[in-house]
Each structure stands twice: as C-alpha cells, then as structure tokens.
Write a protein that holds these residues in place. Structure first.
Motif, PDB file in Angstrom:
ATOM      1  N   VAL A  89      -0.467 -13.950   7.722  1.00 39.64           N
ATOM      2  CA  VAL A  89       0.585 -13.294   7.352  1.00 39.64           C
ATOM      3  C   VAL A  89       2.012 -13.326   7.282  1.00 39.64           C
ATOM      4  N   THR A  90       2.292 -12.636   6.113  1.00 48.02           N
ATOM      5  CA  THR A  90       4.331 -12.443   6.323  1.00 48.02           C
ATOM      6  C   THR A  90       4.624 -11.431   5.844  1.00 48.02           C
ATOM      7  N   PRO A  91       4.651 -10.691   7.239  1.00 40.85           N
ATOM      8  CA  PRO A  91       4.833  -8.735   6.946  1.00 40.85           C
ATOM      9  C   PRO A  91       6.322  -8.353   6.267  1.00 40.85           C
ATOM     10  N   SER A  92       6.898  -9.320   6.188  1.00 39.50           N
ATOM     11  CA  SER A  92       8.260  -8.951   5.132  1.00 39.50           C
ATOM     12  C   SER A  92       8.116  -8.934   3.963  1.00 39.50           C
ATOM     13  N   GLU A  93       6.921  -9.457   3.375  1.00 44.75           N
ATOM     14  CA  GLU A  93       6.820 -10.300   1.982  1.00 44.75           C
ATOM     15  C   GLU A  93       6.231  -8.908   1.726  1.00 44.75           C
ATOM     16  N   PRO A  94       6.391  -8.630   0.262  1.00 44.52           N
ATOM     17  CA  PRO A  94       5.686  -7.134  -0.998  1.00 44.52           C
ATOM     18  C   PRO A  94       4.300  -7.849  -0.612  1.00 44.52           C
ATOM     19  N   SER A  95       3.572  -6.244   0.017  1.00 50.27           N
ATOM     20  CA  SER A  95       1.532  -6.407  -0.092  1.00 50.27           C
ATOM     21  C   SER A  95       1.190  -5.989  -1.414  1.00 50.27           C
ATOM     22  N   GLY A  99       5.220  -0.940  -3.537  1.00 49.07           N
ATOM     23  CA  GLY A  99       6.278  -0.238  -2.787  1.00 49.07           C
ATOM     24  C   GLY A  99       6.246  -0.369  -1.686  1.00 49.07           C
ATOM     25  N   LYS A 100       4.996  -1.197  -1.006  1.00 50.79           N
ATOM     26  CA  LYS A 100       5.352  -1.491   0.461  1.00 50.79           C
ATOM     27  C   LYS A 100       4.802  -3.128   1.001  1.00 50.79           C
ATOM     28  N   THR A 101       5.221  -3.119   2.674  1.00 52.40           N
ATOM     29  CA  THR A 101       5.138  -4.488   2.615  1.00 52.40           C
ATOM     30  C   THR A 101       4.738  -4.952   2.802  1.00 52.40           C
ATOM     31  N   ASN A 102       3.750  -5.673   3.504  1.00 53.32           N
ATOM     32  CA  ASN A 102       3.109  -6.612   4.263  1.00 53.32           C
ATOM     33  C   ASN A 102       3.185  -6.036   5.619  1.00 53.32           C
ATOM     34  N   LEU A 129      -3.557  -6.786   1.254  1.00 57.81           N
ATOM     35  CA  LEU A 129      -2.094  -8.103   1.549  1.00 57.81           C
ATOM     36  C   LEU A 129      -2.877  -9.160   1.487  1.00 57.81           C
ATOM     37  N   PRO A 130      -1.908  -9.620   0.941  1.00 56.29           N
ATOM     38  CA  PRO A 130      -1.948 -11.211   0.673  1.00 56.29           C
ATOM     39  C   PRO A 130      -1.743 -11.967   2.066  1.00 56.29           C
ATOM     40  N   PHE A 131      -3.505 -13.025   2.227  1.00 55.02           N
ATOM     41  CA  PHE A 131      -3.496 -13.983   3.686  1.00 55.02           C
ATOM     42  C   PHE A 131      -3.928 -15.314   2.985  1.00 55.02           C
ATOM     43  N   GLN A 132      -4.102 -15.773   3.925  1.00 55.22           N
ATOM     44  CA  GLN A 132      -4.409 -17.435   3.953  1.00 55.22           C
ATOM     45  C   GLN A 132      -5.083 -17.113   5.797  1.00 55.22           C
ATOM     46  N   PRO A 133      -6.659 -18.128   5.122  1.00 54.16           N
ATOM     47  CA  PRO A 133      -6.882 -17.816   6.213  1.00 54.16           C
ATOM     48  C   PRO A 133      -6.090 -20.315   7.312  1.00 54.16           C
TER      49      PRO A 133
END
Length: 337
Positions: A89-95, A99-102, A129-133
C-alpha cells in the motif's frame, strides 16, 4: 524395517548417527516483526466463529525501489497462525474514500481499537484501500525463493500491510500472545515482475445477489467448481502469453483434492493437482516448464471436500470451520506495466 517394526524395535547406536541438519534459513533477508497480540474471535460470527484476521502496518524502510525475491515467515505461536498475506500500500496516495489518503484511512483503522495493535480485516486490508498482494505464507512453507530473474516490485514510497489469520478452534496456545517474524530478501534489479494473483469463486459467491453457494453436508466428496477468463484475473488482454511461475492452492480443514485446469482454444491441460490435501502442509509449487496463459485462456478450479461431519450446509467464509477454494498463482510480467 518390517522385522524392526514388528519386533522389539530396539534403538540403534547414536554414536554413528548423522548430525541433525540445520533449519533452512533465508540468507540476506531483512527481518520485520508483527506487534505482540493475543487474538480474539467472535463466536457469534457465522463466517469466522473461531478466527480473527488482523492487519498490521509495517514500514519496510526502503530508500529506493526494490524487488522481493524471497521470504520466510516464522510464526510466534505456530498452533494458531493459520496463514499470513503481505500487501503493498502506498500511504501518500489517495484512498478509495474521497478526500483521504491511504495513510489517513490506515490511521483511522488502527485508532479504532486503541487497546490493540492493528485492525480487523477479513478478506483484504480494507475496502477503502487500493492494495496489491505481494505473497502469502501458510503452514508447511519454509524458505520461499522466487524463480531466478523475477521479483515482486516494492516502491520506496510503499508500506506493507501484514495480514495474519489466527485460528483459535481447538488449538493449544489459543490464549497466547503472538508476534510473527517476516524475513524478506530484496534485490535492486530483476528481469521480470513477479505478480501474485489470488481468486476464489466459492468465496466471491458470498457477495452475489443469489449467493452464497454452499457445500452439501454429510458428503465424502462434495465438489465445487469455478471459472475465470484471463481478463477476469485482471491480466491485461493486450499482453502476449504469460508464464505461470507457480501456484499456491488453499482450502481449509474439510479440503480433500484441488485441481486447476487451463483451456486455451481447443486445448485443455491440468496445471496443478493436489490429491491428498493437508491444511497443515501447504506450499508454493514452482514449475520447471511454466504453463502459459494466452489472451484466450480460461482457468477452471475444482475443489472437493469431506463434509461428513457437517449437519448443515457448509458456508464459504474466512473462518477455518468454513471453507475456501482459493487459487493463488504467481505470474511473470514484463518490467514495463
């Protein structure tokens, strides 16, 4: 051997015995620990009455983009760690929340239970959350090394979300505190990206309008089959034939057999089969000659289950007393997405 087994079974001489082989260890890895936690299950949950799925954010501390080429998981309390999955997960990217980041979302999830680390996360880390296993571990695995020239990409901006599934049903140590070690080996460059893809048609029936599907009770071999096209596995249809590097089947305690078939045009082939499933002995199985998924390919997965102990239909679910028919495949993709 027969005479010894049917006789006095006398112990041999220890003086000439070979030394105990060392426990395999992933060399050159970086260690991360999940925070100490005593898992708690909700007995009122029909999909996980004896289980807790907990997610923990982990900063890998990378100062440059890297590739994961191997890993090793050492549970703190082996009897209760059912499996572990690591997501990127990239914390700084939009969730997925406007209006909220990851990072905003993960902080809110973590803060929702201030007396316990992490957050509840059945399925994936969070629907927000956008995520990649990146990879998964289950009992039976030890050191896992990706095929030469391949690796799972991790950006210097990425964090891990480590998801641990705790199974507390009739397990010694169910009230113990667990802290699991994750060892990861990185390399600076690889030739191809290794991408982990997981799917389970039985589980996804939970979210279908006429679902969920169930397994009939009191059956020695209750079968379930699901299918996906290559495009439905989120693989770009514009890509040429894709190599399947390895597979990791996953079922729960009632599983008996597992079968994956690939159909490409008029040709059908079995690319994986487990004839005697053991939930305590799972692995990633690598191919000497990787099978190919071309744009026309489809995947058919069939699982059989022993439901003779069940009085009611068996539901799909995250709990160990429920069932899964989960196919995880690792494919090799070009370096340029």
């Amino acid at each position: 051997i027969h005479r010894w087994a049917t006789g006095a079974r006398a112990e041999g001489g220890r003086a000439g015995a070979p030394p105990t082989p060392p426990v395999p260890t992933l060399e050159g890895g970086v260690d991360y620990m999940t925070p100490p936690i005593t898992p708690v299950a909700d007995p009122a949950d029909p999909l996980a009455a004896y289980d807790e799925w907990r997610c923990f954010p982990v900063d890998p501390g990378l100062d440059a983009d890297r590739f994961i080429t191997g890993y090793q998981v050492t549970p703190g309390v082996r009897s209760i760690v059912h499996h572990l999955t690591v997501y990127r997960v990239t914390p700084s990217e939009p969730s997925l929340v406007e209006g909220k980041t990851n990072q905003d979302v993960m902080t809110e999830l973590d803060d929702a239970s201030p007396d316990r680390p992490g957050w509840e996360c059945f399925g994936g880390p969070s629907d927000a959350l956008p995520f990649q296993p990146l990879f998964a571990w289950a009992p039976g695995q030890n050191v896992i090394e990706f095929p030469a020239g391949t690796g799972a990409p991790v950006s210097s901006k990425d964090h891990f979300v480590v998801q641990v599934h705790y199974n507390l049903h009739d397990r010694a140590g169910a009230s113990a505190e667990d802290s699991t070690r994750l060892r990861v080996r990185y390399e600076d460059t690889v030739e191809r990206r290794a991408v982990f893809i997981g799917d389970d048609g039985f589980m996804t029936s939970l979210f279908e309008p006429d679902g969920p599907d169930t397994l009939p009770p009191r059956q020695k071999n209750a079968a379930y089959t699901w299918k996906r096209t290559r495009a439905e596995l989120t693989l770009d249809p514009a890509l040429p034939p894709i190599e399947v590097l390895g597979v990791m089947p996953h079922m729960h305690e009632r599983g008996r057999t597992f079968d994956i078939r690939v159909t490409s045009g008029a040709q059908e082939s079995c690319i994986a089969r487990v004839d005697d499933w053991d939930v305590h002995w799972q692995d990633v199985y690598w191919y000497r000659t990787p099978p190919l998924l071309d744009p026309s390919s489809s995947l058919e997965v069939t699982c059989t289950f022993d439901t003779r102990d069940a009085q009611d239909p068996v539901l799909p679910g995250w709990g160990t007393q429920n069932e899964m028919c989960n196919a995880n495949i690792l494919v090799a993709l070009p370096m340029t997405p």
